[in-house]
Design an enzyme around this catalytic site. Structure first.
Site, mmCIF file in Angstrom:
data_model
loop_
_atom_site.group_PDB
_atom_site.id
_atom_site.type_symbol
_atom_site.label_atom_id
_atom_site.label_comp_id
_atom_site.label_asym_id
_atom_site.label_seq_id
_atom_site.Cartn_x
_atom_site.Cartn_y
_atom_site.Cartn_z
ATOM 1 N N HIS A 97 37.980 11.895 5.542
ATOM 2 C CA HIS A 97 37.432 11.019 6.568
ATOM 3 C C HIS A 97 36.035 10.532 6.193
ATOM 4 O O HIS A 97 35.358 11.118 5.347
ATOM 5 C CB HIS A 97 37.384 11.730 7.931
ATOM 6 C CG HIS A 97 36.468 12.911 7.971
ATOM 7 N ND1 HIS A 97 36.777 14.129 7.400
ATOM 8 C CD2 HIS A 97 35.230 13.076 8.526
ATOM 9 C CE1 HIS A 97 35.791 14.988 7.595
ATOM 10 N NE2 HIS A 97 34.834 14.367 8.265
ATOM 11 N N HIS A 253 35.060 12.406 2.818
ATOM 12 C CA HIS A 253 34.913 13.828 2.531
ATOM 13 C C HIS A 253 35.947 14.639 3.300
ATOM 14 O O HIS A 253 36.587 14.151 4.232
ATOM 15 C CB HIS A 253 33.496 14.325 2.820
ATOM 16 C CG HIS A 253 33.009 14.085 4.213
ATOM 17 N ND1 HIS A 253 32.554 12.861 4.655
ATOM 18 C CD2 HIS A 253 32.898 14.922 5.288
ATOM 19 C CE1 HIS A 253 32.181 12.941 5.924
ATOM 20 N NE2 HIS A 253 32.408 14.187 6.335
ATOM 21 N N ARG A 268 24.464 19.158 11.093
ATOM 22 C CA ARG A 268 24.527 17.816 10.509
ATOM 23 C C ARG A 268 23.631 16.847 11.262
ATOM 24 O O ARG A 268 23.683 16.775 12.495
ATOM 25 C CB ARG A 268 25.968 17.287 10.536
ATOM 26 C CG ARG A 268 26.151 15.994 9.728
ATOM 27 C CD ARG A 268 27.577 15.489 9.835
ATOM 28 N NE ARG A 268 27.801 14.728 11.069
ATOM 29 C CZ ARG A 268 28.984 14.544 11.620
ATOM 30 N NH1 ARG A 268 30.054 15.111 11.108
ATOM 31 N NH2 ARG A 268 29.098 13.817 12.725
#
Length: 277
Positions: A97, A253, A268
């Site tokens: 994705h 990824h 993140r």
């Protein structure tokens, strides 16, 4: 400045040495890292001791930050997404994705810090949409020009798993209201390098515009399989203190889900980009 880059594969990836991400990023290092990101598409930093605030401050040097509508936020920095397998079911990250392509201006990039790792497993793979595009035949490249595809957040965030409580259902409904399905080019031009890259992923791409459904689905399945070939990808084995910084405009990824019931916690920061063209 003693920034050193160690290439990891012909397609993408480099380890960056000689920088402490906990320190404010000056203009010279900012330029050097941006140039490295454009060249290598995903950068890795070992042995970094950074707080969520320092991670946010590093990421914001590259652009405004996105606040995720579904995932939990860190209490010290709401722009930091907490990916904790003890809190949220992250099985949908175990698919190729590109992050948050369900918005009008998908992210420029993301900065991911390892906080708690399983003893074994939990690697992440990245693949280059640029290398994948450049490997296509001239005739297929010509066919893809001008085509666009539909991206839908519900493909990776289905109501059946993200609407189990009343609060979750309200959050899901609000996200759907703010983010209806949106179209982006199948091939986007990188706004800084000018290079073309495939811009589809199994995570969010659901249909091709201007093609019959059967043809569109066949094309998507081919592109999904093509861009994840080993020739275009790299696999990163996380260590404590690792940080990854990738260009979300030209990569996909895959977070390998092979470590249950062990716990994996990642933070993140997601940097907003511009509208693909």
């Amino acid at each position: 400045m003693n920034l050193q880059l160690i290439r990891l594969s012909p397609a993408l990836g480099a380890v960056v040495e000689g920088i402490d991400l906990a320190r404010p990023l000056d203009d010279e290092r900012h330029r050097a890292l941006n140039e490295a990101l454009l060249r290598h598409q995903v950068l890795f930093f070992r042995s970094q001791d950074i707080t969520p605030l320092q991670q946010r401050n590093f990421a914001v040097r590259f652009g405004d930050l996105h606040t995720h509508p579904i995932y939990p936020q860190h209490p010290d920095a709401r722009e930091i997404v907490v990916l904790d397998t003890d809190v949220v079911d992250l099985q949908d990250n175990a698919i190729w994705h590109t992050d948050v392509t369900f918005i009008e201006t998908p992210p420029l990039g993301a900065v991911l810090a390892a906080r708690q790792l399983p003893e074994l497993g939990g690697d992440t793979l990245w693949a280059s949409g640029i290398a994948a595009y450049e490997a296509l035949s001239a005739s297929l490249k010509a066919r893809l020009e001008g085509l666009s595809a539909v991206h839908d957040f519900a493909k990776s965030f289905p109501l059946t798993r993200y609407g189990l409580t009343d609060d979750d259902r309200r959050r899901w409904d609000e996200t759907r209201r703010k983010h209806p399905p949106i179209s982006h080019p199948l091939v986007r031009i990188h706004p800084e390098s000018g290079r073309r890259a495939l811009f589809v992923s199994e995570g969010f791409t659901v249909a091709v515009n201007d093609l019959p459904e059967a043809e569109g689905q066949a094309l998507l399945q081919f592109l999904f399989a093509h861009q994840s070939r080993p020739e275009f990808s790299i696999r990163w084995r996380w260590q404590p203190g690792d940080v990854a910084f990738w260009d979300n405009r030209c990569t996909i990824h895959y977070a390998v889900d092979d470590y249950r019931p062990a716990r994996r916690v990642m933070h993140r920061a997601t940097i907003l980009g511009d509208r693909p063209y």
